[in-house]
Structure formats: C-alpha cells, structure tokens
Design a protein around this motif. Sequence first.
Motif, mmCIF file in Angstrom:
data_model
loop_
_atom_site.group_PDB
_atom_site.id
_atom_site.type_symbol
_atom_site.label_atom_id
_atom_site.label_comp_id
_atom_site.label_asym_id
_atom_site.label_seq_id
_atom_site.Cartn_x
_atom_site.Cartn_y
_atom_site.Cartn_z
ATOM 1 N N LYS A 1 77.568 43.471 37.093
ATOM 2 C CA LYS A 1 78.943 43.543 37.626
ATOM 3 C C LYS A 1 79.236 44.839 38.376
ATOM 4 O O LYS A 1 80.365 45.057 38.806
ATOM 5 C CB LYS A 1 79.958 43.434 36.471
ATOM 6 C CG LYS A 1 79.809 42.168 35.669
ATOM 7 C CD LYS A 1 80.959 41.971 34.710
ATOM 8 C CE LYS A 1 80.847 40.665 33.988
ATOM 9 N NZ LYS A 1 80.762 39.495 34.855
ATOM 10 N N TYR A 2 78.251 45.715 38.490
ATOM 11 C CA TYR A 2 78.457 47.030 39.119
ATOM 12 C C TYR A 2 79.612 47.773 38.457
ATOM 13 O O TYR A 2 80.375 48.463 39.116
ATOM 14 C CB TYR A 2 78.704 46.905 40.632
ATOM 15 C CG TYR A 2 77.570 46.242 41.355
ATOM 16 C CD1 TYR A 2 76.359 46.907 41.554
ATOM 17 C CD2 TYR A 2 77.675 44.934 41.796
ATOM 18 C CE1 TYR A 2 75.292 46.278 42.180
ATOM 19 C CE2 TYR A 2 76.618 44.295 42.425
ATOM 20 C CZ TYR A 2 75.436 44.973 42.603
ATOM 21 O OH TYR A 2 74.393 44.350 43.212
ATOM 22 N N VAL A 3 79.755 47.587 37.159
ATOM 23 C CA VAL A 3 80.832 48.261 36.423
ATOM 24 C C VAL A 3 80.200 49.260 35.457
ATOM 25 O O VAL A 3 79.222 48.950 34.784
ATOM 26 C CB VAL A 3 81.676 47.237 35.621
ATOM 27 C CG1 VAL A 3 82.620 47.930 34.669
ATOM 28 C CG2 VAL A 3 82.455 46.336 36.571
ATOM 29 N N ASN A 4 80.766 50.462 35.436
ATOM 30 C CA ASN A 4 80.323 51.472 34.474
ATOM 31 C C ASN A 4 81.185 51.409 33.227
ATOM 32 O O ASN A 4 82.416 51.459 33.334
ATOM 33 C CB ASN A 4 80.488 52.876 35.075
ATOM 34 C CG ASN A 4 79.302 53.256 35.927
ATOM 35 O OD1 ASN A 4 78.157 53.160 35.475
ATOM 36 N ND2 ASN A 4 79.570 53.664 37.153
ATOM 37 N N ILE B 1 86.472 43.575 31.039
ATOM 38 C CA ILE B 1 86.296 43.973 32.446
ATOM 39 C C ILE B 1 87.066 43.003 33.338
ATOM 40 O O ILE B 1 87.775 43.404 34.262
ATOM 41 C CB ILE B 1 84.786 44.021 32.798
ATOM 42 C CG1 ILE B 1 84.132 45.204 32.075
ATOM 43 C CG2 ILE B 1 84.583 44.114 34.310
ATOM 44 C CD1 ILE B 1 82.623 45.180 32.072
ATOM 45 N N GLU C 1 89.436 49.559 31.067
ATOM 46 C CA GLU C 1 88.365 50.579 31.140
ATOM 47 C C GLU C 1 87.657 50.541 29.799
ATOM 48 O O GLU C 1 88.255 50.886 28.769
ATOM 49 C CB GLU C 1 88.960 51.967 31.340
ATOM 50 C CG GLU C 1 89.348 52.250 32.763
ATOM 51 C CD GLU C 1 89.959 53.635 32.881
ATOM 52 O OE1 GLU C 1 89.566 54.550 32.119
ATOM 53 O OE2 GLU C 1 90.856 53.779 33.717
#
Length: 291
Positions: free
Chosen positions: A196-199, A169, A174
């Motif tokens: 991390k507010y990451v999908n 990340i 991705e």
Amino acid sequence: MTRLISQDVENISVDLDRFDSLLHAKTGHTLLEVACHAANINKRPRRSLISSLKAGVVPMTSGEGIIQGFSETVRSILAHLGFHAFVTENTDAAGVAEAFENSVDIVMMADDRRFVALSPKNCQVIDNSVATGWGFAAGLDLMVGGLKGNKVLIIGCGPVGQNAAEALIHFGAEVSAYDVNHERCIALAKRLFRSKYVNIRTEKSLAHALSNHKFLIEATNSPDVIDEKSLGPGTFIAAPGMPLGMSIAARKKVEAHLLHDPLQTGVATMGLMGLKACRPLELDQEIKPNG
Ligand code: 2YH
C-alpha cells in the motif's frame, strides 16, 4: 491462535438484542451497521436482500472436534441480522454436500486453523480473521466518530491485528504496531509498505506506546497485557483478542469505550462480506439515487 470453548459462546444467542443495544450505545450503530461499514457497504441493505442470502453452517469434527453451541451461535448471529441461515444436520464433508444440495449462497465452517465462509458460485473465501480485523477497526472508527488523521496503536500483529491494520489505513488512521515478537511488527510494516506504500510505526516498548495513544486495537489473544495504570479515561479500545488482554481493573476503567466480543462482530462482518460477494449488482442498485 485461540480456539473458542463452549463457555465463550453459550449465552451469545439469547443475548443478541442486548448486545446490539450496548453496541449502539457505544458506537451509535447496530451490529448490522458496523458490519456494513466493515464490508464497505455504504447503505444499509434492504431486509429482503439480506434474507435472500442462504447460509449453511457446517459443524466440523476434525482436529479437536465440535465446540458445543458453536455452529448454532454462528447461525443465530446471521439470523439476527436477517440472513436465511441454517445448521446442516450432517457434519464435515456430508454437511458441505448437504449445504450445496440446499443451494446455499455461502457455506460457513471452522476447524482448528481456519474459520471461513465459502461462496461456491464465485469461488470466494471470506476468512474470519480478515472479517474480525475489519469489523473491530470499523467499530472503533464509528465509536470515535472517525479515525481519519488519528493515531491508532495495534497491540498484537497476528492475522487479526494485520487485517485491522489494513482496515485502519483504509479509514485514514496513522497506524502504530506493537507485538511481543518485534519481528512480526517489522514484517507487517514491510508488507504494508510493499502492498500500500504506507508507512506504519513499529513500537518496541508497549508502556511507551500506550502513553502516546488513546485509540487502541487489542489483538493479542493473551490475558492481562494492559493494566489500568496504562489507560486514561479517554482511551477507546476495540478488542478482538480472545481472551481479552486487559486486567479486570483496566476493563472496568474503559468499559463504556470498549468493544469486545468472541464471535458477533467477526461473524456479522463475514455475513455482510458474503452478501457483497454474492449480490454485488443488487447492492449497487440500492446505493444508486434513483435505482
Ligand atoms: O475456534 C476455532 C479456531 N481457533 C478458528 C480460528 C479462526 N480465527 N475454530 C472453531 C472450531 C469449531 C468446531 N470445529 C465446530 O464446532 O464446528
């Protein structure tokens, strides 16, 4: 979690120059440079700064005991990079005391559960699983000329896979993740979203996931997870898992694009993370244009 055996480490010390040449051929970078990238150190540190860091490696007899050659191999990897490293004469608590009495900057030791570098001066713990995850993700990033915007599949969501996910990340990839225990994928995805507010994408079928990815992190610690039919010639793999989760034919097919080692990348990254923890101001000075 895999416990290394003495055969895993027996030739590492004598083979470090060859290992570095092969790594350079695959990534364009040396072990020191890969570890710097993993530790987010932007400029190769001066040799004199690296050699100022004193590392004591302490053999540990607890649990299943000493692995013949383990401590000496850790020392030789650190020395190869230029660190001032030594193995303590004593084991366990006496060894830790001996390291402190020699004013070390970091103490490295491993039992059956954790392999850590401890920095006594600032109470920092550098875990080998973290360093290995970041080290192999950094190696993949360099090998493919940058992961930013590219899809990467992590196979195996244990401690090393989880840390590789964080690193990927950071490098702008991705991320998709697969684990035989799908719950571990879900847990990783939730944790990364919270922190991390990451999908990230969670994959239920390994065969399907492999057909959609050419960049892989193999962190299963299980043999023969990937066969040659699942891999194209353009597949690039960073594989911290021990044993390597690929069939012999799969390994042969992607050998030129495969990073795999039992100790070198993780220990080198621990060393550079240790340098960052212990010499932050000196490293900062080195990257200032007129510093
Ligand atoms: O190999 C291991 C553990 N599986 C560590 C797991 C970290 N990810 N430990 C090495 C044990 C070394 C032994 N105690 C020695 O020789 O000092």
